[in-house]
Design a protein around this motif. Structure first.
Motif: not given
Length: 164
Positions: A112-130
């Protein structure tokens, strides 16, 4: 900041590989603000920086009431099994939806803007989005991933929509 204009197919920025973000400065803060403001509208699931004309590796999302962003995302995991063909669309290819295979699960890591780790994960729409948004950052459109016969039809319909 106001909602930003979406670049559409034919704009060379959509076919350009985005540069990594190496420094968090006012330009990057303004980019994140623009990504969040522009994605936060009904019917919008994700938005890559190059879709608003900025060639940096960042995207935002708006899924199930969650609006967020990630800088320098890297896909670190994805399933080998594919989700059933689902119609996929894109703000940069307005009004056209086609079946596109994507992994059934994906995980991306960035900051993110502060340098903190961002993790996004998931199935279906989240997988498609990523996968869809990282493709944008790599200069690809979902049209590039369509089966040959579907892609041929999609390109014809795209030409017709641009002419009309």
């Amino acid at each position: 900041m106001a909602m930003r204009d979406i670049r559409v197919t034919g704009d060379p920025v959509l076919r350009t590989v985005c540069d990594p973000i190496t420094e968090i400065d006012d330009r990057v803060r303004t980019l994140v603000e623009g990504l969040l403001e522009t994605v936060d509208h009904e019917g919008r699931a994700g938005l890559a920086a190059n879709q608003i004309g900025v060639g940096l590796r960042a995207f935002s999302w708006n899924i199930d009431g969650e609006v967020g962003y990630i800088l320098n995302p890297e896909i670190v995991e994805r399933s080998s099994d594919l989700q059933e063909l689902g119609d996929e669309g894109c703000l940069s290819v307005p009004g056209l939806w086609y079946p596109c295979e994507r992994p059934s699960y994906s995980k991306a890591v960035g900051t993110d803007l502060d340098g903190a780790e961002v993790v996004i994960e998931g199935e279906e729409i989240w997988a498609r989005l990523i996968n869809h948004e990282v493709d944008h950052l790599d200069g690809k459109l979902y049209l590039d991933r369509l089966a040959r016969d579907v892609r041929k039809r999609a390109m014809r319909e795209l030409r017709e929509s641009l002419e009309g």
